[in-house]
Design a protein around this motif. Structure first.
Motif, PDB file in Angstrom:
ATOM      1  N   THR A  56      52.232  54.101 -56.885  1.00 44.97           N
ATOM      2  CA  THR A  56      51.689  54.086 -55.528  1.00 44.97           C
ATOM      3  C   THR A  56      50.372  54.845 -55.512  1.00 44.97           C
ATOM      4  O   THR A  56      49.794  55.128 -56.566  1.00 44.97           O
ATOM      5  CB  THR A  56      52.711  54.654 -54.526  1.00 44.97           C
ATOM      6  OG1 THR A  56      52.266  54.418 -53.194  1.00 44.97           O
ATOM      7  CG2 THR A  56      52.969  56.134 -54.749  1.00 44.97           C
ATOM      8  N   ASN A 118      50.239  50.867 -50.488  1.00 45.55           N
ATOM      9  CA  ASN A 118      50.002  51.565 -49.232  1.00 45.55           C
ATOM     10  C   ASN A 118      48.754  51.100 -48.501  1.00 45.55           C
ATOM     11  O   ASN A 118      48.529  51.484 -47.350  1.00 45.55           O
ATOM     12  CB  ASN A 118      49.869  53.071 -49.502  1.00 45.55           C
ATOM     13  CG  ASN A 118      48.835  53.357 -50.571  1.00 45.55           C
ATOM     14  OD1 ASN A 118      48.994  52.950 -51.718  1.00 45.55           O
ATOM     15  ND2 ASN A 118      47.766  54.047 -50.207  1.00 45.55           N
ATOM     16  N   ALA A 138      53.040  48.127 -47.402  1.00 48.30           N
ATOM     17  CA  ALA A 138      52.905  48.594 -46.026  1.00 48.30           C
ATOM     18  C   ALA A 138      52.293  47.484 -45.182  1.00 48.30           C
ATOM     19  O   ALA A 138      51.593  46.599 -45.697  1.00 48.30           O
ATOM     20  CB  ALA A 138      52.023  49.838 -45.982  1.00 48.30           C
ATOM     21  N   GLU A 139      52.554  47.510 -43.895  1.00 48.46           N
ATOM     22  CA  GLU A 139      52.018  46.467 -43.015  1.00 48.46           C
ATOM     23  C   GLU A 139      50.496  46.397 -43.065  1.00 48.46           C
ATOM     24  O   GLU A 139      49.906  45.325 -42.890  1.00 48.46           O
ATOM     25  CB  GLU A 139      52.480  46.720 -41.577  1.00 48.46           C
ATOM     26  CG  GLU A 139      53.971  46.461 -41.362  1.00 48.46           C
ATOM     27  CD  GLU A 139      54.419  46.772 -39.944  1.00 48.46           C
ATOM     28  OE1 GLU A 139      53.689  47.528 -39.245  1.00 48.46           O
ATOM     29  OE2 GLU A 139      55.483  46.281 -39.531  1.00 48.46           O
ATOM     30  N   SER A 140      49.849  47.537 -43.325  1.00 50.01           N
ATOM     31  CA  SER A 140      48.382  47.565 -43.359  1.00 50.01           C
ATOM     32  C   SER A 140      47.816  47.120 -44.699  1.00 50.01           C
ATOM     33  O   SER A 140      46.595  46.988 -44.845  1.00 50.01           O
ATOM     34  CB  SER A 140      47.886  48.984 -43.056  1.00 50.01           C
ATOM     35  OG  SER A 140      48.324  49.887 -44.070  1.00 50.01           O
ATOM     36  N   PRO A 197      56.823  49.027 -42.183  1.00 52.26           N
ATOM     37  CA  PRO A 197      55.837  49.835 -41.471  1.00 52.26           C
ATOM     38  C   PRO A 197      55.240  50.891 -42.387  1.00 52.26           C
ATOM     39  O   PRO A 197      55.921  51.406 -43.285  1.00 52.26           O
ATOM     40  CB  PRO A 197      56.658  50.470 -40.340  1.00 52.26           C
ATOM     41  CG  PRO A 197      57.792  49.512 -40.124  1.00 52.26           C
ATOM     42  CD  PRO A 197      58.129  48.979 -41.482  1.00 52.26           C
ATOM     43  N   ASP A 198      53.984  51.213 -42.164  1.00 53.68           N
ATOM     44  CA  ASP A 198      53.297  52.155 -43.052  1.00 53.68           C
ATOM     45  C   ASP A 198      54.086  53.450 -43.246  1.00 53.68           C
ATOM     46  O   ASP A 198      54.171  53.961 -44.366  1.00 53.68           O
ATOM     47  CB  ASP A 198      51.912  52.480 -42.485  1.00 53.68           C
ATOM     48  CG  ASP A 198      50.948  51.313 -42.613  1.00 53.68           C
ATOM     49  OD1 ASP A 198      51.407  50.151 -42.635  1.00 53.68           O
ATOM     50  OD2 ASP A 198      49.729  51.558 -42.691  1.00 53.68           O
ATOM     51  N   GLU A 200      57.153  53.971 -43.306  1.00 52.48           N
ATOM     52  CA  GLU A 200      58.438  53.831 -43.998  1.00 52.48           C
ATOM     53  C   GLU A 200      58.299  53.418 -45.452  1.00 52.48           C
ATOM     54  O   GLU A 200      59.299  53.225 -46.148  1.00 52.48           O
ATOM     55  CB  GLU A 200      59.313  52.803 -43.258  1.00 52.48           C
ATOM     56  CG  GLU A 200      59.714  53.231 -41.856  1.00 52.48           C
ATOM     57  CD  GLU A 200      60.611  52.217 -41.177  1.00 52.48           C
ATOM     58  OE1 GLU A 200      61.135  51.324 -41.870  1.00 52.48           O
ATOM     59  OE2 GLU A 200      60.786  52.319 -39.947  1.00 52.48           O
ATOM     60  N   LEU A 201      57.043  53.294 -45.934  1.00 50.14           N
ATOM     61  CA  LEU A 201      56.837  52.792 -47.292  1.00 50.14           C
ATOM     62  C   LEU A 201      57.447  53.719 -48.335  1.00 50.14           C
ATOM     63  O   LEU A 201      58.205  53.275 -49.211  1.00 50.14           O
ATOM     64  CB  LEU A 201      55.342  52.608 -47.566  1.00 50.14           C
ATOM     65  CG  LEU A 201      54.996  52.077 -48.959  1.00 50.14           C
ATOM     66  CD1 LEU A 201      55.535  50.668 -49.159  1.00 50.14           C
ATOM     67  CD2 LEU A 201      53.483  52.118 -49.183  1.00 50.14           C
ATOM     68  N   GLU A 202      57.134  54.994 -48.274  1.00 43.54           N
ATOM     69  CA  GLU A 202      57.655  55.928 -49.275  1.00 43.54           C
ATOM     70  C   GLU A 202      59.179  56.008 -49.219  1.00 43.54           C
ATOM     71  O   GLU A 202      59.854  56.013 -50.261  1.00 43.54           O
ATOM     72  CB  GLU A 202      57.056  57.321 -49.089  1.00 43.54           C
ATOM     73  CG  GLU A 202      57.558  58.319 -50.126  1.00 43.54           C
ATOM     74  CD  GLU A 202      56.959  59.698 -49.968  1.00 43.54           C
ATOM     75  OE1 GLU A 202      57.471  60.638 -50.619  1.00 43.54           O
ATOM     76  OE2 GLU A 202      55.977  59.850 -49.205  1.00 43.54           O
ATOM     77  N   THR A 204      61.292  53.719 -48.227  1.00 44.33           N
ATOM     78  CA  THR A 204      61.874  52.488 -48.766  1.00 44.33           C
ATOM     79  C   THR A 204      61.733  52.439 -50.284  1.00 44.33           C
ATOM     80  O   THR A 204      62.677  52.067 -50.999  1.00 44.33           O
ATOM     81  CB  THR A 204      61.205  51.262 -48.141  1.00 44.33           C
ATOM     82  OG1 THR A 204      61.295  51.348 -46.712  1.00 44.33           O
ATOM     83  CG2 THR A 204      61.880  49.980 -48.608  1.00 44.33           C
TER      84      THR A 204
END
Length: 273
Positions: A56, A118, A138-140, A197-198, A200-202, A204
């Motif tokens: 990441t 990310n 991530a969504e972004s 969602p941004d 929640e990335l880590e 998940t």
């Protein structure tokens, strides 16, 4: 996690976390970072205490591509040569020793590798993510085959990876136009496993990695090898490799534990052996 260094590294709960840390450049990849990642992936393969890897980055970018400011005219991160004129063979050598070696290190890692994307993943950054076994975005996040914007062909294994993931026509669309691909569209095309969602990335990525780290590590490693090789071989060869891999797997502690737990109707306790 330490707050200094261009590649951060921690290990815990059986997971090796490799984090690019040049947020001011959207994590444009330097030769030093590339070589460090290759070393850490090799270390993960050799360390029985590591059973999964997460790749990441910090900031808004996953990896915006090779740091061309420090490269000797190549797109994969230079290996020197800035003090002399480029000669025939320099670029090909740079790619073999640089971008291609990095992608190979991910594909050949004996532990499952998760990309937690990310932010922007462009050029070699996109290919670094696509080479991983599982991709969380991530969504972004967005993915860009940026090479055509520079008048270059895709390198870092792009023309090898993308057709196998999305088919030749979609691969050509991405590579011919170089348009940014949003995370959700990448998921729809099969380039990403899941978009979250941004924030929640880590979380998940950690949940997935720890689940892998508690799995039958050797069986997962051999499964990775079989799947990767299946894309380049015929049925007879694939079946022979499958049989050989199962022969090896059946001698492991984890295979015996898996069968015993099934018979005893309990949750298996895998040791990665």
């Amino acid at each position: 996690m330490p707050v200094t260094g261009t590649v951060l590294h921690t290990t815990g709960d059986g997971v090796s976390w490799i984090t690019l840390n040049r947020p001011e450049t959207l994590n444009a990849l330097t030769p030093g970072q590339r070589d460090r990642i290759i070393t850490l992936l090799a270390d993960a393969s050799a360390d029985p205490g590591v059973r999964a890897v997460v790749l990441t980055a910090t900031g808004r970018g996953f990896c915006s591509g090779a740091d061309l400011r420090g490269a000797a005219g190549g797109t994969g991160g230079g290996t020197g040569g800035a003090d002399r004129a480029r000669v025939s063979g320099d670029v090909a050598r740079t790619l073999r020793l640089g971008a291609q070696r990095l992608i190979g290190a991910v594909l050949d890692c004996e532990k499952p590798v998760i990309a937690a994307v990310n932010g922007t993943a462009a050029g070699i950054g996109a290919h670094l993510a696509f080479a991983c076994d599982l991709v969380l975005a991530a969504e972004s996040a967005r993915f860009i085959e940026v090479f055509v914007r520079r008048g270059l062909v895709p390198d870092g294994g792009g023309a090898y990876l993308l057709p196998r993931l999305v088919g030749p026509h979609r691969a050509k669309e991405l590579m011919f136009f170089g348009d940014a691909l949003p995370a959700e569209r990448a998921r729809e095309m099969g380039l990403v496993n899941r978009v979250v969602p941004d924030g929640e990335l880590e979380k998940t990525a950690r949940a997935w990695a720890e689940r892998l780290a508690h799995g039958p590590t050797r069986a997962i490693a051999l499964t990775k090898q079989l799947v990767n090789a299946s894309l380049d071989t015929d049925r007879a060869t694939a079946f022979a490799a499958e049989a050989a891999a199962q022969e090896i797997t059946m001698t492991t502690y984890d295979a015996n534990e898996g069968v015993a737990s099934f018979v005893e109707r309990r949750t298996p306790r895998y040791r990665g052996e």
